[in-house]
Design an enzyme around this catalytic site. Structure first.
Site, PDB file in Angstrom:
ATOM      1  N   TYR A  11      -4.246  -2.202  -3.712  1.00 16.87           N
ATOM      2  CA  TYR A  11      -3.155  -2.370  -2.768  1.00 16.87           C
ATOM      3  C   TYR A  11      -1.859  -1.689  -3.200  1.00 16.87           C
ATOM      4  O   TYR A  11      -1.073  -1.263  -2.358  1.00 16.87           O
ATOM      5  CB  TYR A  11      -2.886  -3.860  -2.548  1.00 16.87           C
TER       6      TYR A  11
ATOM      7  N   ASN B 140      -1.111  -2.301   5.707  1.00 18.79           N
ATOM      8  CA  ASN B 140      -1.995  -3.458   5.590  1.00 18.79           C
ATOM      9  C   ASN B 140      -1.366  -4.642   6.317  1.00 18.79           C
ATOM     10  O   ASN B 140      -0.284  -5.091   5.946  1.00 18.79           O
ATOM     11  CB  ASN B 140      -2.220  -3.824   4.119  1.00 18.79           C
ATOM     12  N   GLU B 141      -2.019  -5.102   7.356  1.00 16.55           N
ATOM     13  CA  GLU B 141      -1.563  -6.278   8.113  1.00 16.55           C
ATOM     14  C   GLU B 141      -0.090  -6.161   8.483  1.00 16.55           C
ATOM     15  O   GLU B 141       0.682  -7.101   8.334  1.00 16.55           O
ATOM     16  CB  GLU B 141      -1.833  -7.561   7.335  1.00 16.55           C
TER      17      GLU B 141
ATOM     18  N   ASP C 170      -6.862  -9.793  11.518  1.00  9.41           N
ATOM     19  CA  ASP C 170      -7.746 -10.104  12.636  1.00  9.41           C
ATOM     20  C   ASP C 170      -7.033 -11.045  13.605  1.00  9.41           C
ATOM     21  O   ASP C 170      -7.004 -12.261  13.408  1.00  9.41           O
ATOM     22  CB  ASP C 170      -9.040 -10.743  12.121  1.00  9.41           C
TER      23      ASP C 170
ATOM     24  N   ARG D  47      -7.540  -7.922  20.185  1.00 15.23           N
ATOM     25  CA  ARG D  47      -8.821  -7.225  20.259  1.00 15.23           C
ATOM     26  C   ARG D  47      -9.119  -6.853  21.710  1.00 15.23           C
ATOM     27  O   ARG D  47      -8.990  -7.688  22.602  1.00 15.23           O
ATOM     28  CB  ARG D  47      -9.959  -8.117  19.760  1.00 15.23           C
TER      29      ARG D  47
ATOM     30  N   GLU E 115     -11.232  -6.523   4.284  1.00 16.38           N
ATOM     31  CA  GLU E 115     -11.240  -7.785   3.540  1.00 16.38           C
ATOM     32  C   GLU E 115     -12.169  -8.739   4.263  1.00 16.38           C
ATOM     33  O   GLU E 115     -12.123  -8.851   5.487  1.00 16.38           O
ATOM     34  CB  GLU E 115      -9.849  -8.440   3.461  1.00 16.38           C
TER      35      GLU E 115
ATOM     36  N   TYR F 103     -13.061  -9.859  -0.713  1.00 19.29           N
ATOM     37  CA  TYR F 103     -11.830 -10.301  -1.365  1.00 19.29           C
ATOM     38  C   TYR F 103     -12.172 -11.467  -2.289  1.00 19.29           C
ATOM     39  O   TYR F 103     -12.682 -12.486  -1.824  1.00 19.29           O
ATOM     40  CB  TYR F 103     -10.817 -10.743  -0.293  1.00 19.29           C
TER      41      TYR F 103
END
Length: 903
Positions: free
Chosen positions: A80, A148-149, A190, A195, A251, A283
């Site tokens: 990361y 990332n996120e 997520d 989505r 992850e 993870y």
């Protein structure tokens, strides 16, 4: 025979050359990864970031880890944060020799794109480029992440063009430097509501130079013995079918149902998903407080009952998780398709259609022009790269200014110091809710009147950053408080500095004249919150709302951590409920009476937990019918749960001072509480009694339903659980509960047993200490000062490590307003720019262990004075508040400006 291979190896050894070039490179063709020798590549990876420092510099440790990962069956690591100036040759060679590839994040703690204040500037781009420069030379660099996120909430999608802009510029830089086509992608949280819009947007458009090379997902939906459909993986597959670029899990590895069996791997690498998905990264590699580790470094050592693990050394498998994953991967070897057979069909893949914006949902309409370098999103005006986006309407708590006369009248009840300290930009987030048709209404309560209004429209000091403020309507903060005092100011200050949503003060300015011990303030709180949730037009039923007491709560971690933990707690609770109560079939009349399988009970609401039941009688369902805590039954040794004074008891009783959940569910609970106040003579007892009673009645109904519907086998298992102490039996002396036909008793209500969100301090102050997570010596010897401290090595959890750094919460790297953080004003201590969560004192429950997002001082109120100086932000609060709001005179102490007394 002396072969060319041996000759090459001898030459490499003689000249000290890296063997990284011996491993085939990875590239993207269509929706799949391929090696340079033409084989499809499936990712079997582990997250490899044991601390904030670059893990790819210690070549000796990398050699040990690479060997262990090779034994596990891994072929990929994800890192990361790295230092581009470091020497990575030894580690990259060690992993290459073990057949292991690297996906590396380009951002750092200070350069990451954030959802709160999306920006893309030259400082970020330059540092991203430096990381690419450092790792492009290695053949086993498989790909890079530009974020990332970044997006962690449903209506944070207006940040997505900044992700795409970063990918565009990194790809352009890669090509200009004539580097090989190292894939550039993004790792997404997520979020079901996004989505498949997010993944489609990041891959859409005819100009491939502006779209991602791959998309990945951090998903923890498959927990324990779930299934392809129950876990939601079937929907993930459906959304990804026909996707034009590779997609994989960056992850995964849910740990809420230990031990981890990794059954989802058989779906990912099996016939159900292998044609669409390119694998998964588990993870994580090294064990930490969060219990996600696959290995620990070396054998545990026990000294004077203190168990600790080394920070480096030979990787030792964590049993049985390591072996479970190894066994899964050993049997899952999809062959995929050869590049030669796939190339023709790959050329026929087309990008997905760019999604259209929807009110209250996806915010980007089509594929508008991307941000240029130096651009920052201004949500207040809709300007920036998303000028054509459908921007979420700010909540009423953040927009209604009111009339001057009403504001002045209300402000007379608040200290002038506060009005001088907080600029009108932030004041727009504070207002009283609309008038109530109840005895508690006040002439001053009006939705058009601000709670606090300064006697001027401008302020001295630094200007208010135009990107300041929380305009995301998916998360709301309600604070019942009828009058101002220094403790309320402390609560509000902590919410300001941690960037929580603008609070709405409930009942402010009201006078209560009830008959109870509290003069009606507690039951007034019930009525005030309910009326507000009922009438507030800007709230959607599925919005998340946090309701906290106003006078004894301090925040210490940012809202992104709170929201992640809330979701994790609810997910784990629902898995427990599914195992305990099972599934039922129900008809869907809106779909032609189709039958679906759903859990009998589920949880959406989380309250804080106390160690003693109060003020309800011991025989009341609120005390006698509750589930046991999820903490180990011996967390305080043999006296666990046997302490009459409560100090050695596990928390399992509801505390009403903190609650988080969807608006509709919280509203229903408050409606039932108000019914109890008005119809069941609970108005003189207090809100704590009422909400605890609702919880107890819910649990009685659940257990009655279970006992009357299960067979002999289920009853035997219940008896065994009761005998082992893992499930509480009904108290034989429990008061009978009168069941009213048609009355609702199920509210999806549960507790934060492990103080991940809310640390209630009654009987728990001795469990909490302020720890620096860069002080490993102290962390390893906590038993010297805390007898019941966890025997596990305390490390900073990943959700905090990945959170926005404290020093950069209000400003981007190139923000001119960041000067307020530099301490340029005399006598204004500033938070150092390189500060990370590792270097700050964080209140930690050393028994659980956990680092709560907030502290609730519901016990000894003297702690509100003695503990305030211990908070990480307290010494720097004036400079941080200046940077946030620009409204504090440099010569006025922060405590005075906010109406506080600094010790």
């Amino acid at each position: 025979m002396f072969s060319k291979t041996l000759l090459a190896a001898a030459s490499i050894a003689a000249f000290g050359l890296s063997t990284v070039s011996a491993i085939p490179t990875i590239s993207v063709v269509g929706s799949k990864f391929f090696t340079s020798d033409g084989h499809q590549f499936y990712i079997k990876g582990v997250a490899y970031q044991p601390g904030p420092d670059d893990p790819l510099i210690n070549s000796d440790q990398c050699q040990l880890d690479a060997k262990a990962m090779q034994d596990l069956g891994a072929n990929t690591i994800r890192v990361y944060h790295v230092d581009p100036s470091g020497n990575h040759d030894g580690c990259m060679s060690a992993f290459a020799n073990a057949g292991i590839y690297l996906f590396v994040d380009l951002d750092t703690f200070t350069t990451q794109i954030t959802q709160e204040s999306p920006t893309w500037n030259q400082t970020q781009l330059t540092l991203f480029e430096k990381v690419l420069d450092a790792f492009q030379q290695y053949n086993n660099t498989a790909g890079v992440f530009v974020g990332n996120e970044v997006i962690t909430m449903a209506n944070g999608s207006d940040s997505s063009p900044y992700i795409k802009a970063a990918a565009r510029d990194i790809k352009a830089y890669r090509n200009s430097k004539k580097y090989r086509n190292i894939p550039v992608g993004y790792s997404a949280a997520d979020i079901a509501e996004l989505r498949p819009m997010l993944q489609n947007y990041l891959a859409c458009g005819s100009n491939t130079s502006e779209s991602l090379d791959f998309f990945s997902l951090n998903a923890y939906e498959w927990c324990g013995s779930s299934s392809y459909t129950v876990s939601g993986y079937s929907m993930l597959e459906q959304n990804a079918t026909g996707y034009n670029i590779p997609i994989f899990f960056s992850e995964t590895g849910c740990n809420t149902v230990p031990p981890r069996t990794f059954e989802d791997q058989s779906a990912i690498f099996g016939s159900q998903m292998q044609d669409t998905w390119s694998g998964a990264i588990i993870y994580q590699w090294v064990e930490e407080t969060n219990n996600y580790g696959l290995v620990s470094y070396g054998s545990a050592t026990v000294t004077a009952s203190v168990t600790s693990w080394p920070a480096s050394g030979t990787p030792m498998p964590v049993s049985p998780d390591y072996q479970n994953l190894k066994s899964q991967w050993a049997t899952l070897t999809p062959s995929g398709v050869a590049l030669s057979a796939y190339s023709a069909s790959a050329s026929s893949l087309t990008p997905p259609t760019c999604p259209s914006s929807t009110p209250g949902g996806w915010l980007i309409d089509g594929n508008p022009p991307l941000p240029t370098v130096g651009q920052t999103l201004n949500r207040a005006t809709g300007t920036g790269a998303t000028a054509t986006a459908t921007t979420s309407s700010p909540s009423a708590t953040a927009t209604k200014k009111g009339n001057a006369s009403g504001g002045k009248e209300m402000a007379e009840q608040v200290s002038w110091g506060i009005r001088e300290a907080i600029h009108q930009k932030s004041l727009s987030g504070y207002r009283t809710p609309s008038s109530f048709s109840s005895p508690y209404a006040s002439e001053l309560a009006s939705s058009e009147k601000p709670l606090l209004a300064p006697p001027y429209t401008t302020a001295t000091g630094t200007k208010v950053p135009d990107h300041h403020g929380w305009t995301n309507t998916s998360f709301h903060l309600l604070v019942p408080a009828s009058e101002s005092n220094p403790n309320l100011c402390k609560t509000l200050l902590s919410s300001f500095l941690l960037d929580y949503p603008p609070p709405t003060l409930i009942n402010y300015g009201k006078t209560f004249e009830g008959n109870g011990w509290d003069k009606g303030t507690h039951t007034g709180k019930i009525r005030g919150v309910y009326d507000y949730l009922r009438d507030a037009k800007q709230f959607k039923d599925d919005d998340l709302v946090l309701v906290i007491d106003g006078y004894d709560i301090w925040f210490q971690l940012p809202p992104e951590v709170m929201i992640k933990r809330y979701r994790s707690i609810v997910r784990a609770a629902n898995e427990r409920l599914r195992r305990q109560y099972g599934m039922i079939s129900r008809k869907k009349p809106w779909e032609g009476d189709q039958v679906e399988r759903v859990q009998m009970y589920s949880q959406k609401v989380v309250y804080g937990a106390d160690k003693l039941c109060w003020p309800n009688p011991a025989e009341d369902p609120a005390c006698a019918a509750l589930p046991l805590s999820t903490l180990p039954i011996d967390v305080y040794g043999p006296q666990t749960d046997k302490d009459r004074e409560g100090f050695l008891n596990r928390p399992r009783y509801l505390n009403s001072g903190t609650v988080i959940g969807p608006v509709a569910d919280i509203r229903a609970i408050y409606e039932r509480a108000l019914q109890k106040v008005d119809e069941e003579d609970r108005g003189t007892i207090g809100d704590q009694f009422v909400f605890a009673e609702i919880f107890g009645e819910q649990e009685v109904q659940r257990q009655v339903t279970r006992s009357t519907s299960q067979g002999a086998g289920g009853r035997w298992l219940d008896w065994l659980s009761n005998a082992l102490g893992t499930s509480p039996p009904f108290n034989d002396t429990m008061n009978n509960m009168t069941v009213v036909p048609g009355q609702r008793y199920e509210f999806g209500l549960g507790l934060d047993y492990e103080s991940q969100l809310f640390q209630t301090m009654t009987h728990s102050a001795s469990d909490v200490d302020f720890l620096f997570y860069n002080d490993t010596g102290h962390l390893n010897n906590l038993h010297e000062t805390h007898h019941y401290a966890s025997t596990r090595l305390l490390r900073l959890p990943s959700d905090i490590r990945h959170a926005s750094p404290p020093a950069g919460r209000t400003h981007g790297p190139d923000d001119p307003d960041a000067a307020a953080l530099t301490g340029s004003t005399p006598n204004v201590p500033a938070l150092p720019g390189n500060t990370t969560w590792f270097t700050l004192p964080l209140a930690t429950n050393v028994v659980v262990p956990s680092i709560p997002t907030l502290l609730h001082f519901n016990g000894d109120k003297s702690m509100l004075d003695s503990w305030w100086p211990k908070l990480w932000f307290q010494p720097f609060s004036r400079s941080l508040l200046r940077a946030t709001d620009g409204g504090i005179d440099a010569d006025v102490p922060v405590g005075d400006a906010l109406g506080l007394r600094e010790p």
